[in-house]
Design a protein around this motif. Structure first.
Motif, PDB file in Angstrom:
ATOM      1  N   LYS A 255       3.529   1.376 -15.240  1.00 50.55           N
ATOM      2  CA  LYS A 255       2.609   2.626 -14.979  1.00 50.55           C
ATOM      3  C   LYS A 255       3.295   3.870 -14.482  1.00 50.55           C
ATOM      4  O   LYS A 255       2.862   4.997 -14.970  1.00 50.55           O
ATOM      5  CB  LYS A 255       1.620   1.900 -14.253  1.00 50.55           C
ATOM      6  CG  LYS A 255       0.681   1.077 -14.803  1.00 50.55           C
ATOM      7  CD  LYS A 255      -0.522   0.659 -13.799  1.00 50.55           C
ATOM      8  CE  LYS A 255      -1.041  -0.633 -14.322  1.00 50.55           C
ATOM      9  NZ  LYS A 255      -1.901  -1.342 -13.121  1.00 50.55           N
ATOM     10  N   ALA A 256       3.963   3.665 -13.493  1.00 52.31           N
ATOM     11  CA  ALA A 256       4.717   4.891 -12.763  1.00 52.31           C
ATOM     12  C   ALA A 256       5.483   5.741 -13.792  1.00 52.31           C
ATOM     13  O   ALA A 256       5.598   6.671 -13.968  1.00 52.31           O
ATOM     14  CB  ALA A 256       5.336   4.546 -11.512  1.00 52.31           C
TER      15      ALA A 256
ATOM     16  N   SER B 121       2.192   1.693  -3.651  1.00 50.59           N
ATOM     17  CA  SER B 121       1.014   2.170  -4.520  1.00 50.59           C
ATOM     18  C   SER B 121       0.832   3.445  -4.353  1.00 50.59           C
ATOM     19  O   SER B 121       0.762   4.460  -5.170  1.00 50.59           O
ATOM     20  CB  SER B 121      -0.253   1.352  -4.442  1.00 50.59           C
ATOM     21  OG  SER B 121       0.220  -0.049  -4.571  1.00 50.59           O
ATOM     22  N   THR B 122       0.759   3.907  -3.159  1.00 48.49           N
ATOM     23  CA  THR B 122       0.249   5.274  -2.682  1.00 48.49           C
ATOM     24  C   THR B 122       1.251   6.363  -3.050  1.00 48.49           C
ATOM     25  O   THR B 122       0.856   7.204  -3.577  1.00 48.49           O
ATOM     26  CB  THR B 122      -0.043   5.448  -0.919  1.00 48.49           C
ATOM     27  OG1 THR B 122      -1.001   4.308  -0.806  1.00 48.49           O
ATOM     28  CG2 THR B 122      -0.686   6.671  -0.841  1.00 48.49           C
ATOM     29  N   ARG B 123       2.478   6.178  -2.458  1.00 50.89           N
ATOM     30  CA  ARG B 123       3.417   7.177  -2.931  1.00 50.89           C
ATOM     31  C   ARG B 123       3.720   7.127  -4.362  1.00 50.89           C
ATOM     32  O   ARG B 123       4.000   8.312  -4.705  1.00 50.89           O
ATOM     33  CB  ARG B 123       4.843   6.766  -2.023  1.00 50.89           C
ATOM     34  CG  ARG B 123       4.583   7.058  -0.634  1.00 50.89           C
ATOM     35  CD  ARG B 123       5.781   6.514   0.195  1.00 50.89           C
ATOM     36  NE  ARG B 123       6.814   7.490   0.165  1.00 50.89           N
ATOM     37  CZ  ARG B 123       7.835   7.647   0.837  1.00 50.89           C
ATOM     38  NH1 ARG B 123       7.863   6.809   1.976  1.00 50.89           N
ATOM     39  NH2 ARG B 123       8.711   8.434   0.898  1.00 50.89           N
ATOM     40  N   LEU B 124       3.665   6.122  -5.244  1.00 51.37           N
ATOM     41  CA  LEU B 124       3.759   6.213  -6.507  1.00 51.37           C
ATOM     42  C   LEU B 124       2.705   7.031  -7.057  1.00 51.37           C
ATOM     43  O   LEU B 124       2.921   7.790  -8.019  1.00 51.37           O
ATOM     44  CB  LEU B 124       3.999   4.856  -7.228  1.00 51.37           C
ATOM     45  CG  LEU B 124       5.461   4.249  -7.090  1.00 51.37           C
ATOM     46  CD1 LEU B 124       5.327   2.609  -7.730  1.00 51.37           C
ATOM     47  CD2 LEU B 124       6.556   5.312  -7.683  1.00 51.37           C
ATOM     48  N   SER B 125       1.380   6.796  -6.683  1.00 46.81           N
ATOM     49  CA  SER B 125       0.284   7.404  -7.135  1.00 46.81           C
ATOM     50  C   SER B 125       0.377   8.870  -6.925  1.00 46.81           C
ATOM     51  O   SER B 125      -0.118   9.762  -7.698  1.00 46.81           O
ATOM     52  CB  SER B 125      -0.908   6.686  -6.706  1.00 46.81           C
ATOM     53  OG  SER B 125      -0.900   5.367  -7.194  1.00 46.81           O
ATOM     54  N   ALA B 126       0.815   9.380  -5.621  1.00 51.12           N
ATOM     55  CA  ALA B 126       0.783  10.525  -5.297  1.00 51.12           C
ATOM     56  C   ALA B 126       1.862  11.367  -5.736  1.00 51.12           C
ATOM     57  O   ALA B 126       1.677  12.726  -6.065  1.00 51.12           O
ATOM     58  CB  ALA B 126       0.803  10.545  -3.887  1.00 51.12           C
TER      59      ALA B 126
ATOM     60  N   ASN C 163       3.568  -2.176 -11.998  1.00 52.99           N
ATOM     61  CA  ASN C 163       3.632  -0.753 -11.350  1.00 52.99           C
ATOM     62  C   ASN C 163       4.511   0.022 -11.789  1.00 52.99           C
ATOM     63  O   ASN C 163       4.202   1.223 -12.104  1.00 52.99           O
ATOM     64  CB  ASN C 163       3.652  -0.972  -9.668  1.00 52.99           C
ATOM     65  CG  ASN C 163       2.576  -1.568  -9.172  1.00 52.99           C
ATOM     66  OD1 ASN C 163       1.535  -1.580  -9.763  1.00 52.99           O
ATOM     67  ND2 ASN C 163       2.659  -1.640  -7.775  1.00 52.99           N
TER      68      ASN C 163
ATOM     69  N   GLU D 140       0.923  -1.127  -0.019  1.00 53.84           N
ATOM     70  CA  GLU D 140      -0.080  -0.012  -0.081  1.00 53.84           C
ATOM     71  C   GLU D 140       0.932   1.188   0.057  1.00 53.84           C
ATOM     72  O   GLU D 140       0.432   2.230  -0.733  1.00 53.84           O
ATOM     73  CB  GLU D 140      -0.870   0.153   1.304  1.00 53.84           C
ATOM     74  CG  GLU D 140      -2.127  -0.971   1.075  1.00 53.84           C
ATOM     75  CD  GLU D 140      -1.847  -2.111   1.791  1.00 53.84           C
ATOM     76  OE1 GLU D 140      -0.918  -2.919   1.863  1.00 53.84           O
ATOM     77  OE2 GLU D 140      -2.682  -2.823   2.309  1.00 53.84           O
ATOM     78  N   VAL D 141       1.955   1.126   0.725  1.00 53.32           N
ATOM     79  CA  VAL D 141       2.803   2.328   0.802  1.00 53.32           C
ATOM     80  C   VAL D 141       3.301   2.749  -0.580  1.00 53.32           C
ATOM     81  O   VAL D 141       3.388   3.815  -1.100  1.00 53.32           O
ATOM     82  CB  VAL D 141       4.048   1.896   1.781  1.00 53.32           C
ATOM     83  CG1 VAL D 141       4.873   3.039   1.793  1.00 53.32           C
ATOM     84  CG2 VAL D 141       3.513   1.996   3.186  1.00 53.32           C
TER      85      VAL D 141
END
Lengths: 317, 546, 302
Positions: free
Chosen positions: B124-125, B101-106, B121, B98-99
């Motif tokens: 995508k990033a 995913s969240t940080r990459l997304s943010a 992932n 989760e960390v």
């Protein structure tokens, strides 16, 4: 709580327009500033994230930008087309409804029972002990569950076998999943839920009991005619709020209890979303399912509130 | 007037140029990396000035290995070697997915280098400009890595390059043929029954039946013996699937090909035979009744209670779990043989040739460089050094020079052992497994095993007496957009259906003979055919085209 | 005559009630206690017996090895300190925020009532999720590696505000009207009348909030890169999920895991639970007492 009573509010306030009312209530606004700020910053500002349900969201992308691909309702359609869609919904709802039928009343029941204990020491011991299971991590609870109900020499099966029966595969049998889930839920949650009712009971005006005793009512009667009705508003509030999360059964405990063969009852929306969203990284799709979840919850709460208003004359808003 | 205008224009152009160049996503390598070394600097330094890189990783899923920190000898060594200082951010392994995913997304608060979840992932990033594309630097800055895998004959680059030709994250990789899941047999029980390690499926079945017949093999008077178990259903497939012609291994997707046609192993006859076999074992009371809810720690418990006859897991667990057995605890001999390694089983399903799947594949959570890094070229060189610089590899595999090993006269490695006879331990120094993906070498995986001669012998037998097959389908990295979309749509669901029916068939919740067709139909409804189609597309484009 | 008859009748059924109540209580206590005793027994048993499943109810062998191991780890003490901070500061902040939100909502004539109610209701169901919240907390508010990241994102909830609001609504309205006529400001009313009378609901909230904060760990996973800020819950969780199904990692393959560490990790699961729960166990009875006391005082005042 809205109770339908006739109030005679001082009539001074007729004739104030909106802005005058705002000015009049300025102190209330100041008081509510902090919670309001909280709501805006931490609940409404992030709400824009809901839009990814309608996008083909890629990691690291801004939520609205030149590159975002809008796919409209594709994710929702994909979900409804999934052969297991109804299964997930049904499994989630059944766990939820069962827990409202069994776990929810357990809290009330415990509060009432404990309230009737007349020996103070036992009463405080009982209330303290009953909240302990709440602190045990769900991982350990499931591990203990598995230990006790294991088909390979667990306590329960040992007893069954010694009485001449055949060992039952509790963890792997679909018909036992729900009882185990609800049972362990009751064990872990009843005492904790009872807290709020205990407080409500303690807040009942003792003079009501005095009056009843004088009229010759025994404790049974007191319980039924005073205690129960007095905490009914609390019960109604808690029930409505509980219904508002009917579609939101958490994934952790269920995931730990899953053994594959029980998936026809044990695979729920949140475990599916976990597999798809967190493990497989399809955040848009997972978000769309979550949105669907929320909408259903909202409809349920509004309905529950209306019903409660009609039946008990008390409602949430 | 004209002069002024011209001057203004030039200024504007320069300004624009400045702005354009200020774009933090780099424009590519500036030729060979120039470390600005000055005379007197060690050759291995990556920069004359001490640069700091921030690295995010997690503690690792077991508390056995200490979390990364600059206190550990390995990292101290690396800092001296490269003159690069690392600031560690070691997050909890709990919720690391989760960390990331969240940080990459943010896209905020990103370190220079970070461990991410999956190559997918990373892609995508990367597409969104959060991660750096290392492809332009691949030939010039990753010289050690290239040399290392060229020597192995492994096409590492293909495992990390996306369909568009970008490299957004590096994976770890295991040298083929090492650290495999295999069957392990209770040494004492074998001796009691006077049997050898089986080499064919029939011998295996006979052995299990003999174990079941013999009854109280652990001598405790209770009928609690479990003849065959594993750390879960997946592990069960991994250790014995090849006896049924299956290629699926660990988290590989179960697809294989025959004569140019790709098929799903999940719905194949091989799988059917396999599940029927397991079901038979289950009905005879040989297979662990709890197999559906087993995991590594439950397995450890059962072994510690001396109840297990045969289990399947990574070969090194013959040593670790062996030490849990009562005999090991009594004899206090950590080097003894308590479980014997098996070999691949031959059967009529695999042309009487037992085989293991050759694991030429990516392992470990990938490592990426984020676009917040100011020193991309340095980061590339650092990663390359960490992974494949020969000297660093020595330290990583063997420990600290002088303490754990030394160079012999002919330059070969001589292992040094602790004076008090205790097992060698280099992982507490940060060597061995590092918390960024890394290459698992033969030496690393066999590290310390020479203290277990029986293990070495059996491990060697595993390696040489069985065939090592390469998969008949291309690996996942070669998928392109359209195929990836199809995977996205159906893969999770199809796997879910398989997992469910597998449990039901083996544990008798469903009758495999009568309901196999129902299962096939469900797979179809879930999209199994579309998935096969996608694999076929990739196959035709890669292996098929050759 | 009838009074006497009633009294006898009353006392008989009273005793029946007592019997039923005590039986149920005994059952509840036993069923609840058994697994808890199991947890404690597992934590103090001989590690080998514990891992072999030989412990059924009482400890087999005796060993405080796992406690020693757990306490030797600095992370536990740091975690304790952090958790205490988060719980105390968090509970006070949340309590304040909740009551501040509940009171205006209880005033029927408040012009913002409907607005506020709707705001609370809608957000109960719709949220952006982890990623947008992360962006707000870290990018917009800059709370990365801040202690407040554990508290602010969950400062208050519609659930709690509604409970508090309903309670305040149950207070006699005349009291407030009198105060108003006497010229008291809303601030005055809030601090001098509402708060003192709300002891019971505040006690309940305190208990729920404190327990919630004590167990909370996930915000720390997201927002605390600095491990010196990690709460106890993180450490507990790490110990507990080792080797369990939720834990996926294929670094099990290379290298060997020593038997010792395997054994201790099997037992450590239970030890950390005891360590994490013990303080709460000791404090709860006091709170419970205070809550009851406060309620009695409140109701006598009328």
């Amino acid at each position: 709580m809205k109770t339908k009573t006739k109030t005679n509010e001082p009539q001074v306030k007729i004739g104030l327009n909106f802005w005058q009312k705002m000015a009049r209530d300025w102190q209330l606004w100041v008081l509510s500033l902090i919670p309001l700020l909280y709501l805006i910053l931490f609940r409404y500002l992030p709400m824009f994230g809901v839009v990814i349900s309608f996008q083909d969201y890629k990691m690291g992308a801004p939520f609205i930008g030149p590159k975002t691909e809008w796919v409209g309702f594709d994710h929702f359609i994909r979900f409804f087309k999934n052969p297991y869609c109804w299964r997930y919904i049904r499994n989630t709802l059944s766990l939820s409804v069962l827990s409202v039928i069994f776990i929810f009343p357990a809290g009330i029941f415990l509060a009432l029972v404990f309230n009737e204990i007349r020996i103070k020491k036992i009463q405080s011991a009982a209330t303290t002990i009953s909240i302990l299971p709440h602190f045990i991590s769900v991982v350990v609870i499931v591990a203990m569950l598995r230990n006790i109900f294991s088909v390979d020499g667990g306590l329960v099966n040992k007893v069954i076998v010694s009485m001449g029966g055949e060992a039952i595969d509790f963890m792997g049998a679909s018909e036992w999943f729900r009882p185990l889930y609800i049972g362990s839920g009751m064990w872990a949650g009843a005492g904790y839920a009872a807290i709020v009712y205990t407080a409500a009971i303690a807040g009942i005006d003792p003079s009501l009991y005095e009056a009843a005793k004088i009229d010759g009512a025994n404790r049974w009667r007191q319980l039924l005619n005073i205690t129960l009705p007095c905490i009914l508003p609390t019960i109604a509030t808690m029930l409505i709020l509980r219904i508002g999360s009917l579609m939101s059964v958490g994934y952790e405990k269920v995931l730990l209890m899953q053994t594959g063969s029980t998936n026809d009852v044990a695979d729920i929306l949140s475990t599916y979303t976990y597999r798809i969203g967190i493990l497989d990284g399809q955040s848009s799709y997972a978000s769309a399912i979550g949105l669907f979840n929320s909408v259903v919850n909202l409809i349920l709460v509004i309905s529950a509130n209306k019903v409660s208003a009609k039946l008990t004359e008390s409602s949430l808003w | 007037m004209k002069k002024r205008l011209f001057a203004l224009l030039m200024a504007a152009v320069m300004l624009l140029g400045l702005v354009a160049c200020a774009d933090t996503s780099d424009d590519g390598p500036s030729g060979n990396y120039n470390a600005n070394l000055q005379p007197g600097d060690p050759e291995t330094w990556l920069s004359h000035d001490k640069v700091t890189l921030t690295v995010l990783t997690n503690e690792g899923s077991s508390t056995e290995n200490p979390p990364a920190s600059n206190d550990l000898p390995f990292w101290k060594f690396l800092e001296e070697y490269t003159n690069v200082h690392i600031e560690w951010e070691v997050a909890s392994a709990v919720g690391y997915t989760e960390v990331v995913s969240t940080r990459l997304s943010a896209g905020v608060e990103l370190p220079d280098i970070m461990m991410i979840n999956t190559i997918g992932n990373g892609e995508k990033a990367g597409d969104n400009g959060v991660l750096v594309d290392m492809a332009p630097y691949w030939d010039t800055h990753f010289t050690n890595t290239n040399a290392y895998w060229d020597a192995q004959g492994v096409d590492f680059e293909s495992h990390i390059t996306t369909g568009d030709g970008n490299i957004y994250a590096l994976v770890g990789m295991a040298e083929p043929v090492e650290g495999h899941i295999t069957l392990m047999y209770n040494t004492d029980w074998l001796k009691t029954l006077n049997k050898e390690v089986p080499t064919t499926l029939d011998e295996f079945t006979d052995l299990l039946r003999a174990m079941k017949q013999a009854g109280d093999l652990n001598g405790n008077g209770v009928d609690d013996e479990i003849c065959f178990t594993a750390a879960g259903f997946a592990g069960l497939m991994d250790c014995i699937g090849t006896a049924f012609g299956l290629e699926q291994y660990e988290s590989w997707d179960a697809f294989a090909s025959k004569d140019g046609k790709v098929y799903s192993e999940y719905t194949s006859d091989n799988m059917r035979n396999f599940l029927e076999y397991l079901n038979e074992l289950f009905n005879e009371g040989i297979l662990d009744k709890e197999i559906a809810s087993m995991n590594a720690s439950f397995l450890a418990e059962k072994i510690a209670s001396d109840r297990v006859g045969v289990f399947g897991y990574y070969s090194s667990f013959a040593i670790s779990y062996g030490q849990l057995t009562p005999r090991a605890q009594k004899e206090k001999n950590p080097y003894g043989e308590y479980f014997t390694l098996g070999v691949a089983l031959a059967s009529k399903y695999n042309n009487n040739k037992g085989y293991f799947m050759r694991r030429e594949r990516a392992v470990g959570a990938p490592t990426a460089i984020t676009t917040e890094c100011d020193n991309v070229e340095l980061a590339c060189r650092w990663l390359d050094t960490l992974y494949a610089d020969p000297n660093v590899l020595n330290v990583r595999q063997y420990g600290i020079e002088g303490e754990d090993w030394k160079k012999g006269e002919n330059g070969e490695i001589e292992i040094l052992y602790p004076a008090d006879g205790s097992p060698r331990d280099i992982s507490s120094k940060g060597c061995g497994q590092i918390p960024l993906c890394h290459f698992q070498t033969v030496a690393q995986l066999t590290e310390g095993m020479d203290q277990y001669p029986w293990y070495q012998q059996q491990y060697e037998r595993m390696r040489t007496e069985s065939e090592w097959k390469t998969p008949t389908v291309p690996h996942l990295q070669l998928f392109q957009d359209e195929e990836k979309e199809i995977m996205s749509m159906y893969n999770v669901d199809v796997k879910g259906v398989f997992g469910e029916w597998r449990a039901k068939f083996v544990t008798n919740k469903s009758n495999i003979k009568t309901e196999w067709d129902k299962y096939l139909q469900e797979m179809k409804d879930m999209g199994s055919d579309e998935l096969t189609g996608a694999w076929q597309m990739v196959y035709d484009r890669t292996i098929g085209a050759q | 005559m009838s009074k006497n008859a009633n009294r006898i009748k009353g006392s008989k059924s009273d005793y029946v009630l007592d019997a039923i109540v005590l039986t149920i209580t005994a059952f509840v206590i036993i069923v609840t206690l058994y697994p808890l005793i199991y947890v404690v027994s597992m934590s103090i048993s001989d590690p080998l017996s514990a891992s072999r499943g030989e412990v059924i109810l009482f400890p087999k062998g005796f060993s405080i090895l796992s406690y020693k191991k757990a306490m030797a780890d600095d992370a536990i003490w740091q975690g304790y300190a952090n958790t205490v901070w988060y719980t105390v500061v968090g509970t006070i902040s949340s309590l304040a925020a909740t009551m501040l939100g509940a009171y205006p909502l209880s005033r029927k004539s408040f012009v913002g009532r409907k607005f506020f109610n709707t705001l609370l209701l809608v957000q109960m169901f719709f949220g952006g999720g982890m990623i947008p919240t992360y962006i707000v907390v870290v990018k917009v508010l800059g709370l990365y590696n801040s202690r407040w990241a554990m508290i602010l994102p969950a400062l208050t909830s519609a659930f709690n505000i509604f409970i508090a609001r309903n309670f305040i609504l149950s207070l006699p309205e005349e009291l407030l009207d009198c105060a108003k006529i006497d010229g008291a400001s809303e601030f005055r009313i809030f601090t001098n009348i509402i708060i003192p009378l709300s002891k019971s609901v505040m006690s309940v909230l305190t208990i729920y909030l404190a327990i919630g904060y004590w167990n909370s760990y996930f915000p720390s996973v997201l927002y605390h890169g600095d491990s010196s800020l990690h709460p106890l819950g993180m450490y507990v969780r790490k110990m507990v999920i080792q080797n369990s199904i939720l834990n996926m990692g294929d670094d099990a393959m290379g290298g060997m895991i020593s038997a010792e560490s395997l054994l201790s990790s099997l037992q450590l699961k239970y030890t950390v639970i005891v360590i994490a729960v013990l303080p709460l166990l000791l404090i709860y009875p006091f709170f419970s007492k205070y809550m009851k006391k406060g309620l009695m005082v409140g109701s006598i005042k009328g």
